[in-house]
Enzyme design. Structure first.
Site, short mmCIF file in Angstrom:
data_model
loop_
_atom_site.label_atom_id
_atom_site.label_comp_id
_atom_site.label_asym_id
_atom_site.label_seq_id
_atom_site.Cartn_x
_atom_site.Cartn_y
_atom_site.Cartn_z
N HIS A 28 0.82 -1.23 0.00
CA HIS A 28 0.00 0.00 0.00
C HIS A 28 0.85 1.27 0.00
CE1 HIS A 28 -3.70 -2.18 0.43
NE2 HIS A 28 -3.35 -2.72 1.59
N ASP A 81 -4.47 -13.03 3.65
CA ASP A 81 -5.73 -12.55 4.22
C ASP A 81 -6.93 -12.90 3.36
OD1 ASP A 81 -4.63 -10.81 2.38
OD2 ASP A 81 -4.91 -9.01 3.56
#
Length: 344
Positions: free
Chosen positions: A159, A284
């Site tokens: 990110h 995830d």
């Protein structure tokens, strides 16, 4: 498979994050890395080695010098004003505002922050630098002839963009490693991001370039973080048009649908003719992850590794997200073991 790992990751240990309008216990914690390392050793995945130091120059190939200087000094500047405790933004640069870094530390944190869930702690810079070195050292090994390497990076990186930290990410480990491969002679580098959340930072870094392919399989950003990038019509800009592939999927996605997206990403890598492959490895996507909404099972991660191995490329795995700590080690190592089962 060789694993590169640094104990310095533990210096970044946030106590809390802002989520859902409340301060809650942080989910990106040192226990994540310990769980993966323990599993890798338990199954005999391979040797575990520390990273070499690479200095600041490789970081400046991806991140702006002013951003790096900010990260290096931010917590000390925050502590001088606010005392001990993690630094959080209280104000952001938004549309219509002046794009200029202020002098006050509160303004500087908001200038570089992409969200309020990624605190800067006393050890963030040390841990992030080590995490980048872990990725760079893994790429060193791949370029030296190893078929595959696992860089157990923490904090994660996908990110983080040129001058923004967000999503628990401060330095973009996958991007730094990919750029290092290009700088050392790899003609074409492909990055495939299999984290639940779109790698918006990585996309931003390479969006106008034709020498690095970015393909991402992730949750639909209309419904999930990071919200503002990751849509299917984002194909790259200028010379980079056609070298960005986003494959957003709906909540509840199981492996049958996920496999189709993975096949599409792998087909793009093959068409691109990548010399080196970087996998932003997020686990995830697991059905039990506390902040995500896909439904992959632990055996599915073996199949992911097997499919990636069939690409037959020198491959660096760079650790990203995954927050179901009790299952994280199994899921991550399943990807790596599945890869090794098929890779020559």
């Amino acid at each position: 498979m060789l694993t590169v790992y640094s104990e310095d990751h533990a210096h970044h240990h946030a106590e809390a994050e802002l989520a859902g309008g409340r301060m809650r216990p942080a989910v990106e914690v040192p226990a994540r890395a310990y769980a993966i390392l323990e599993r890798a050793r338990a199954v005999g995945l391979g040797e575990v080695v520390p990273p070499a130091e690479h200095g600041r120059a490789p970081l400046e190939r991806v991140h702006s010098p002013s951003y790096l200087s900010f990260l290096e000094s931010a917590w000390e500047a925050w502590r001088e004003v606010h005392g001990e405790g993690d630094a959080f933004p209280i104000r952001w640069v938004v549309r219509g505002m002046r794009q200029q870094e202020p002098k006050a530390i509160e303004g500087r944190v908001g200038y570089y922050a992409g969200d309020a869930g990624s605190p800067i702690t006393a050890g963030t810079w040390r841990a992030a630098r080590a995490s980048a070195d872990v990725a760079l050292s893994g790429m060193d090994q791949v370029l030296a002839g190893r078929g595959s390497v696992f860089s157990l990076c923490r904090p994660p990186g996908h990110h983080a963009s040129r001058d923004v930290f967000s999503g628990y990410c401060y330095l973009n480990n996958a991007a730094v490693a990919a750029q290092a491969a290009r700088d050392r002679g790899a003609g074409r580098v492909a990055i495939v991001d299999i984290d639940y959340h779109h790698g918006d930072g990585t996309q931003t870094v390479f969006y106008d370039r034709a020498d690095v392919l970015f393909a991402s399989i992730h949750a639909d950003p209309a419904e999930e973080y990071p919200y503002y990038l990751g849509y299917g019509d984002e194909r790259g800009a200028g010379d980079g048009h056609g070298f960005n592939l986003n494959l957003p999927l709906a909540a509840g996605t199981r492996y049958d649908r996920y496999r189709e997206a993975l096949d599409a990403a792998c087909a793009a890598v093959e068409a691109f003719g990548a010399d080196v492959l970087v996998i932003s490895l997020g686990a995830d996507t697991y059905e039990g992850d506390p902040i995500s909404n896909f439904a992959l099972t632990s055996p599915d991660f073996l199949r992911i590794g097997e499919r990636i191995a069939r690409l037959g490329r020198p491959t660096l795995f760079v650790m990203e997200g995954g927050y179901a700590v009790s299952a994280l080690g199994e899921n991550v190592v399943n990807v790596l073991a599945g890869f090794e089962e098929v890779a020559p």
